[in-house]
Design an enzyme around this catalytic site. Structure first.
Site, PDB file in Angstrom:
ATOM      1  N   CYS A  73       0.858  -1.187   0.000  1.00 34.08           N
ATOM      2  CA  CYS A  73       0.000   0.000   0.000  1.00 34.08           C
ATOM      3  C   CYS A  73       0.894   1.237   0.000  1.00 34.08           C
ATOM      4  O   CYS A  73       2.111   1.152   0.181  1.00 34.08           O
ATOM      5  CB  CYS A  73      -0.847  -0.009   1.261  1.00 34.08           C
ATOM      6  SG  CYS A  73       0.180  -0.005   2.728  1.00 34.08           S
ATOM      7  N   THR A 127      -7.144   1.160  11.038  1.00 32.38           N
ATOM      8  CA  THR A 127      -7.160   1.373   9.574  1.00 32.38           C
ATOM      9  C   THR A 127      -7.438   0.108   8.755  1.00 32.38           C
ATOM     10  O   THR A 127      -7.859   0.203   7.609  1.00 32.38           O
ATOM     11  CB  THR A 127      -5.795   1.921   9.115  1.00 32.38           C
ATOM     12  OG1 THR A 127      -4.776   1.064   9.638  1.00 32.38           O
ATOM     13  CG2 THR A 127      -5.572   3.331   9.578  1.00 32.38           C
ATOM     14  N   SER A 136       0.340  -9.654  10.667  1.00 31.67           N
ATOM     15  CA  SER A 136      -0.188  -8.463   9.987  1.00 31.67           C
ATOM     16  C   SER A 136      -1.714  -8.456  10.048  1.00 31.67           C
ATOM     17  O   SER A 136      -2.376  -9.383   9.576  1.00 31.67           O
ATOM     18  CB  SER A 136       0.292  -8.477   8.534  1.00 31.67           C
ATOM     19  OG  SER A 136      -0.618  -7.795   7.704  1.00 31.67           O
ATOM     20  N   HIS A 161      -2.631  -4.181  19.255  1.00 34.01           N
ATOM     21  CA  HIS A 161      -1.924  -3.791  18.029  1.00 34.01           C
ATOM     22  C   HIS A 161      -1.223  -2.442  18.241  1.00 34.01           C
ATOM     23  O   HIS A 161      -1.800  -1.522  18.799  1.00 34.01           O
ATOM     24  CB  HIS A 161      -2.924  -3.693  16.865  1.00 34.01           C
ATOM     25  CG  HIS A 161      -2.256  -3.635  15.531  1.00 34.01           C
ATOM     26  ND1 HIS A 161      -1.686  -2.473  15.051  1.00 34.01           N
ATOM     27  CD2 HIS A 161      -2.047  -4.570  14.580  1.00 34.01           C
ATOM     28  CE1 HIS A 161      -1.163  -2.710  13.860  1.00 34.01           C
ATOM     29  NE2 HIS A 161      -1.369  -3.974  13.542  1.00 34.01           N
ATOM     30  N   CYS A 187       2.203   6.100   8.845  1.00 30.66           N
ATOM     31  CA  CYS A 187       1.349   6.280   7.674  1.00 30.66           C
ATOM     32  C   CYS A 187       0.353   7.422   7.944  1.00 30.66           C
ATOM     33  O   CYS A 187      -0.256   7.457   9.019  1.00 30.66           O
ATOM     34  CB  CYS A 187       0.600   4.981   7.392  1.00 30.66           C
ATOM     35  SG  CYS A 187      -0.586   5.182   6.061  1.00 30.66           S
ATOM     36  N   CYS A 245      -8.460   2.560   5.869  1.00 33.62           N
ATOM     37  CA  CYS A 245      -7.728   3.194   4.769  1.00 33.62           C
ATOM     38  C   CYS A 245      -8.152   2.621   3.418  1.00 33.62           C
ATOM     39  O   CYS A 245      -8.658   1.510   3.325  1.00 33.62           O
ATOM     40  CB  CYS A 245      -6.226   3.083   4.986  1.00 33.62           C
ATOM     41  SG  CYS A 245      -5.531   1.567   4.399  1.00 33.62           S
ATOM     42  N   GLU A 251      -0.649   0.025  16.335  1.00 30.32           N
ATOM     43  CA  GLU A 251      -1.387   1.190  15.800  1.00 30.32           C
ATOM     44  C   GLU A 251      -2.448   1.657  16.802  1.00 30.32           C
ATOM     45  O   GLU A 251      -2.575   2.856  17.078  1.00 30.32           O
ATOM     46  CB  GLU A 251      -2.063   0.814  14.472  1.00 30.32           C
ATOM     47  CG  GLU A 251      -2.942   1.929  13.933  1.00 30.32           C
ATOM     48  CD  GLU A 251      -3.837   1.499  12.771  1.00 30.32           C
ATOM     49  OE1 GLU A 251      -3.417   0.671  11.943  1.00 30.32           O
ATOM     50  OE2 GLU A 251      -4.969   2.009  12.708  1.00 30.32           O
ATOM     51  N   HIS A 290       2.998   2.010  11.846  1.00 29.48           N
ATOM     52  CA  HIS A 290       1.855   1.960  12.760  1.00 29.48           C
ATOM     53  C   HIS A 290       1.854   3.096  13.774  1.00 29.48           C
ATOM     54  O   HIS A 290       0.922   3.228  14.549  1.00 29.48           O
ATOM     55  CB  HIS A 290       1.861   0.641  13.544  1.00 29.48           C
ATOM     56  CG  HIS A 290       2.032  -0.564  12.685  1.00 29.48           C
ATOM     57  ND1 HIS A 290       3.244  -1.193  12.520  1.00 29.48           N
ATOM     58  CD2 HIS A 290       1.158  -1.237  11.921  1.00 29.48           C
ATOM     59  CE1 HIS A 290       3.094  -2.215  11.695  1.00 29.48           C
ATOM     60  NE2 HIS A 290       1.843  -2.262  11.312  1.00 29.48           N
TER      61      HIS A 290
HETATM   62  S1  SF4 Z   1      -2.968   2.467   7.038  1.00 23.74           S
HETATM   63 FE1  SF4 Z   1      -3.372   1.584   5.051  1.00 23.74          FE
HETATM   64  S2  SF4 Z   1      -2.001   2.676   3.634  1.00 23.74           S
HETATM   65 FE2  SF4 Z   1      -1.278   3.035   5.727  1.00 23.74          FE
HETATM   66  S3  SF4 Z   1       0.236   1.461   6.112  1.00 23.74           S
HETATM   67 FE3  SF4 Z   1      -1.679   0.668   6.905  1.00 23.74          FE
HETATM   68  S4  SF4 Z   1      -2.592  -0.507   5.215  1.00 23.74           S
HETATM   69 FE4  SF4 Z   1      -0.972   0.823   4.366  1.00 23.74          FE
END
Ligand code: SF4
Length: 275
Positions: free
Chosen positions: A12, A158, A214, A120, A92, A186, A122, A70
């Site tokens: 991505c 996301t 992942s 996670h 990101c 996303c 993120e 993340h």
């Molecule tokens: S948020 Fe979406 S574009 Fe950004 S790193 Fe994760 S999967 Fe990729």
């Protein structure tokens, strides 16, 4: 056996950007793995001496540090800034957005509900931007035991499943006088999930390539499995077993957002060698 790739799959925008940044900063460290793909992390180490370090305390004065896709927690960022001025932020932009929403909406007194996996990185980062204690749920059922405030802001990790996110919004809206729903899933996730779904409907076996840690790869696997019972998640070509494909006519292939093309190519090549 015919091998068909999903219309959208693999790398991505955010991962591509992070890898480019890492390649431009040889001999640096990343706080935690830059992306969730062990093979690509190995490649960055071998070719660019970009190494993973989980421990912020070990960062040396003014060392080159890259922040993972993340993101990291607000506290870690402050700690890091005390140690070094050489920080490259590879978070990101799709991850920065929910962090900002969390900060703003919690300041305005909204109860923050995050659809995501609490463990996670993120989600940990996003949670750290909340001024009050956020609610984190990974399924609709988990909401049923939670006291819902009158003003709610709903966001998503996301990479979460959009259909479940809509169900959560649907459940919340009648329960509060104000429910702000922020679409923080996303585009890459939308596109890869949609393509995997369509492909899974037309093939008789499906292979998903990506890191087993992942989140977006796991989503692709779960979605594909709904429509194609014979579905396998692998990290690399060597894991493929010829017996999985006996009697199969068409094999679909998709890959998570952090899976590089060189790994996908090897998988497709091996699949094509099966009779
Ligand atoms: S948020 Fe979406 S574009 Fe950004 S790193 Fe994760 S999967 Fe990729």
């Amino acid at each position: 056996m015919e091998v068909k790739l999903a219309k959208n799959y693999g790398f991505c925008f955010g991962v591509r950007r992070a890898i480019k940044l890492a390649e431009s900063k040889p001999n640096s460290i990343t706080l935690g793995p830059l992306i969730h793909n062990a093979k690509e992390i190995e490649r960055l180490k071998e070719n660019f001496n970009v190494v993973v370090n989980e421990n912020i305390q070990e960062v040396k004065p003014n060392q080159e540090v890259i922040i993972r896709t993340h993101g990291i927690t607000k506290n870690d960022l402050e700690e890091l800034k005390k140690k070094t001025n050489n920080i490259t932020d590879a978070t990101c932009p799709f991850v920065t957005k929910p962090q900002e929403i969390c900060e703003r909406m919690s300041k305005e007194g909204y109860q923050i509900i995050i659809f995501g996996d609490v463990k996670h990185p993120e989600v940990k980062g996003v949670m750290s931007y909340c001024q009050n204690e956020p609610v984190v749920i990974d399924k609709l059922e988990a909401l049923k035991d939670i006291k819902i405030s009158d003003k709610v802001a709903l966001i998503s990790q996301t990479t979460k499943n959009v259909e479940i996110f809509l169900k959560i919004a649907d459940f919340l809206i009648p329960q509060c006088s104000e429910c702000r729903v922020f679409n923080t899933i996303c585009n890459a996730t939308f596109d890869n999930q949609d393509s995997a779904r369509s492909l899974a409907k037309e093939v008789d076996v499906m292979v998903i390539v990506g890191g087993k840690n992942s989140a977006n790869t796991k989503q692709l696997y779960n979605i594909s499995k709904e429509f194609c019972q014979d579905c396998y998640l692998i990290e690399e070509a060597q894991e493929l077993q010829e017996t999985w494909f006996i009697g199969k006519q068409i094999c679909g292939v998709s890959a998570g957002a952090s899976t590089p093309n060189w790994i996908i190519d090897k998988v497709v090549e091996r699949l094509k060698s099966f009779k």
